[in-house]
Motif scaffolding. Structure first.
Motif, PDB file in Angstrom:
ATOM      1  N   TRP A 112      20.437  39.702  29.159  1.00 11.38           N
ATOM      2  CA  TRP A 112      20.168  39.669  27.725  1.00 11.38           C
ATOM      3  C   TRP A 112      19.556  38.332  27.312  1.00 11.38           C
ATOM      4  N   ASP A 113      18.567  37.891  28.078  1.00 17.00           N
ATOM      5  CA  ASP A 113      17.882  36.642  27.770  1.00 17.00           C
ATOM      6  C   ASP A 113      16.683  36.950  26.882  1.00 17.00           C
ATOM      7  N   PHE A 114      16.795  36.574  25.594  1.00 22.08           N
ATOM      8  CA  PHE A 114      15.701  36.806  24.656  1.00 22.08           C
ATOM      9  C   PHE A 114      15.035  35.494  24.234  1.00 22.08           C
ATOM     10  N   SER A 115      15.237  34.452  25.039  1.00 24.61           N
ATOM     11  CA  SER A 115      14.608  33.166  24.721  1.00 24.61           C
ATOM     12  C   SER A 115      13.085  33.273  24.753  1.00 24.61           C
ATOM     13  N   HIS A 116      12.590  34.267  25.479  1.00 21.24           N
ATOM     14  CA  HIS A 116      11.142  34.505  25.558  1.00 21.24           C
ATOM     15  C   HIS A 116      10.554  34.822  24.181  1.00 21.24           C
ATOM     16  N   LEU A 117      11.406  35.278  23.260  1.00 21.00           N
ATOM     17  CA  LEU A 117      10.938  35.672  21.933  1.00 21.00           C
ATOM     18  C   LEU A 117      11.088  34.553  20.897  1.00 21.00           C
ATOM     19  N   GLY A 142      28.998  36.610  29.562  1.00 20.01           N
ATOM     20  CA  GLY A 142      29.206  35.482  30.458  1.00 20.01           C
ATOM     21  C   GLY A 142      30.297  34.540  29.979  1.00 20.01           C
ATOM     22  N   GLY A 143      30.973  34.917  28.884  1.00 22.56           N
ATOM     23  CA  GLY A 143      32.071  34.113  28.363  1.00 22.56           C
ATOM     24  C   GLY A 143      31.644  32.976  27.458  1.00 22.56           C
ATOM     25  N   GLU A 144      30.364  32.921  27.099  1.00 27.24           N
ATOM     26  CA  GLU A 144      29.872  31.789  26.304  1.00 27.24           C
ATOM     27  C   GLU A 144      30.577  31.697  24.945  1.00 27.24           C
ATOM     28  N   PHE A 145      30.654  32.829  24.243  1.00 26.81           N
ATOM     29  CA  PHE A 145      31.314  32.811  22.937  1.00 26.81           C
ATOM     30  C   PHE A 145      32.796  32.498  23.090  1.00 26.81           C
ATOM     31  N   LEU A 146      33.429  33.144  24.036  1.00 26.84           N
ATOM     32  CA  LEU A 146      34.851  32.930  24.258  1.00 26.84           C
ATOM     33  C   LEU A 146      35.169  31.454  24.469  1.00 26.84           C
ATOM     34  N   LEU A 147      34.412  30.788  25.310  1.00 29.78           N
ATOM     35  CA  LEU A 147      34.668  29.372  25.603  1.00 29.78           C
ATOM     36  C   LEU A 147      34.484  28.503  24.358  1.00 29.78           C
ATOM     37  N   ASN A 152      46.346  31.726  28.089  1.00 35.89           N
ATOM     38  CA  ASN A 152      46.651  32.790  27.126  1.00 35.89           C
ATOM     39  C   ASN A 152      45.454  33.715  26.889  1.00 35.89           C
ATOM     40  N   THR A 153      44.468  33.659  27.772  1.00 34.29           N
ATOM     41  CA  THR A 153      43.207  34.353  27.525  1.00 34.29           C
ATOM     42  C   THR A 153      42.863  35.306  28.668  1.00 34.29           C
ATOM     43  N   SER A 154      42.441  36.514  28.296  1.00 30.68           N
ATOM     44  CA  SER A 154      41.955  37.505  29.257  1.00 30.68           C
ATOM     45  C   SER A 154      40.616  38.045  28.774  1.00 30.68           C
ATOM     46  N   VAL A 155      39.801  38.539  29.712  1.00 26.34           N
ATOM     47  CA  VAL A 155      38.510  39.123  29.359  1.00 26.34           C
ATOM     48  C   VAL A 155      38.289  40.397  30.163  1.00 26.34           C
ATOM     49  N   THR A 156      37.483  41.287  29.600  1.00 26.96           N
ATOM     50  CA  THR A 156      36.990  42.437  30.342  1.00 26.96           C
ATOM     51  C   THR A 156      35.469  42.404  30.346  1.00 26.96           C
ATOM     52  N   GLU A 157      34.895  43.028  31.359  1.00 27.89           N
ATOM     53  CA  GLU A 157      33.437  43.126  31.458  1.00 27.89           C
ATOM     54  C   GLU A 157      33.103  44.313  32.357  1.00 27.89           C
ATOM     55  N   LYS A 158      32.015  45.004  32.039  1.00 29.96           N
ATOM     56  CA  LYS A 158      31.597  46.190  32.792  1.00 29.96           C
ATOM     57  C   LYS A 158      30.403  45.916  33.700  1.00 29.96           C
ATOM     58  N   TRP A 159      29.469  45.100  33.213  1.00 26.01           N
ATOM     59  CA  TRP A 159      28.196  44.929  33.917  1.00 26.01           C
ATOM     60  C   TRP A 159      28.377  43.996  35.107  1.00 26.01           C
ATOM     61  N   ASP A 160      28.013  44.468  36.289  1.00 29.19           N
ATOM     62  CA  ASP A 160      28.315  43.751  37.531  1.00 29.19           C
ATOM     63  C   ASP A 160      27.844  42.293  37.543  1.00 29.19           C
ATOM     64  N   PRO A 161      26.598  41.984  37.136  1.00 33.12           N
ATOM     65  CA  PRO A 161      26.194  40.565  37.149  1.00 33.12           C
ATOM     66  C   PRO A 161      27.069  39.686  36.265  1.00 33.12           C
ATOM     67  N   ASN A 162      27.526  40.231  35.129  1.00 28.51           N
ATOM     68  CA  ASN A 162      28.406  39.458  34.254  1.00 28.51           C
ATOM     69  C   ASN A 162      29.812  39.339  34.835  1.00 28.51           C
ATOM     70  N   VAL A 163      30.268  40.371  35.523  1.00 24.74           N
ATOM     71  CA  VAL A 163      31.575  40.282  36.184  1.00 24.74           C
ATOM     72  C   VAL A 163      31.570  39.133  37.182  1.00 24.74           C
ATOM     73  N   LYS A 164      30.520  39.059  37.983  1.00 35.28           N
ATOM     74  CA  LYS A 164      30.420  37.989  38.984  1.00 35.28           C
ATOM     75  C   LYS A 164      30.344  36.622  38.312  1.00 35.28           C
ATOM     76  N   LEU A 165      29.613  36.560  37.195  1.00 33.34           N
ATOM     77  CA  LEU A 165      29.508  35.300  36.467  1.00 33.34           C
ATOM     78  C   LEU A 165      30.870  34.885  35.910  1.00 33.34           C
ATOM     79  N   CYS A 166      31.617  35.837  35.374  1.00 30.63           N
ATOM     80  CA  CYS A 166      32.952  35.532  34.838  1.00 30.63           C
ATOM     81  C   CYS A 166      33.895  35.066  35.939  1.00 30.63           C
TER      82      CYS A 166
END
Length: 252
Positions: free
Chosen positions: A21-26, A60-65, A73-87
């Motif tokens: 979800w990199d929209f920096s190109h725009l 990628g946890g950016e907002f959470l951090l 005291n913090t847990s996260v879920t993620e579905k998309w494989d590249p983001n899971v690996k990043l987390c």
């Protein structure tokens, strides 16, 4: 620049290989209207230091951090494989619990595990949210509504039918209130999104494939040319987005 040259230029945008979800190109090529609420400030209003917190679909946890909540005291879920690996690489070493999920109705946590669950632009099953929350627990969700970019999709895609047309504030509130939640705050908004050149629109449409099914420069070239003329006249092509937010408390 003639249309043959424009087509070649747009096809380069179409073939961009950036991932996720990199929209920096725009940047500087599109303009989005601000929402009348601040998701982060709303989360901070309800989040207490000792709360057990779950961030659904953390990316990628950016907002959470940025919340600086106690990692243990913090847990996260993620579905998309590249983001899971990043987390797993970024968050797990900090002591944040990372869980990959496949089904919104089966999340791998015990009953009443959390004081607060937050969710920004992630699907959810309200019955499962209810199961995971402690009595008086808080659920905050900001959603992309089912009418997001609908008019632009209809302009570009012949016989377009939205996939999530029932995802509205009204429908979600009915379901949430039926499941024994007290609604504390709810708001819906339709901000504009403006593209200053058609190449930017092409890049965007290829990323959001569920809103622009079967989109390609080849398939939609005539429609893109018409929108190009609109940019020449107005300076932009405008789309209408759809956002809503709900803050609710689980009843005892």
């Amino acid at each position: 620049m003639d249309y043959r040259e424009l087509k070649e230029l747009w096809e380069k945008e179409e073939k961009d290989t950036s991932e996720g979800w990199d929209f920096s190109h725009l940047e500087n090529r599109s303009e989005e209207e601000d929402l009348p609420w601040d998701y982060k400030e709303i989360v901070r209003k309800y989040l207490k230091p000792d709360f057990k917190l779950l961030d659904m679909g953390t990316g990628g946890g950016e907002f959470l951090l940025s919340l600086k909540h106690l990692f243990s005291n913090t847990s996260v879920t993620e579905k998309w494989d590249p983001n899971v690996k990043l987390c797993e690489k970024r968050l797990a070493p900090l002591g944040i619990e990372v869980k990959r999920v496949f089904d919104d109705s089966e999340l791998p946590f015990k009953d009443e595990a959390f004081d607060m669950i937050i969710n920004r632009h992630e699907s959810f099953d309200i019955k499962e949210v209810k199961r995971l929350l402690k009595p008086n627990g808080i659920f905050i969700t900001q959603q992309v509504g089912g009418r997001n970019n609908e008019s632009l999709s209809k302009t570009l895609i012949k016989d377009f039918e939205p996939l999530f047309s029932k995802n509205t504030l009204e429908n979600n509130l009915k379901e949430i209130e039926e499941d024994f939640f007290e609604v504390l705050y709810a708001k819906e908004f339709f901000p504009y999104l403006r593209f200053k050149d058609i190449g930017a629109l092409v890049y965007f449409a290829r990323k959001i494939q569920w809103e622009f099914p079967n989109f390609s420069v080849e398939n939609c070239f005539e429609e893109l040319c018409k929108l190009h003329e609109e940019v020449k006249t107005k300076g932009y092509v405008e789309s209408t987005e759809h956002r809503f937010i709900i803050v609710c408390r689980k009843k005892k």
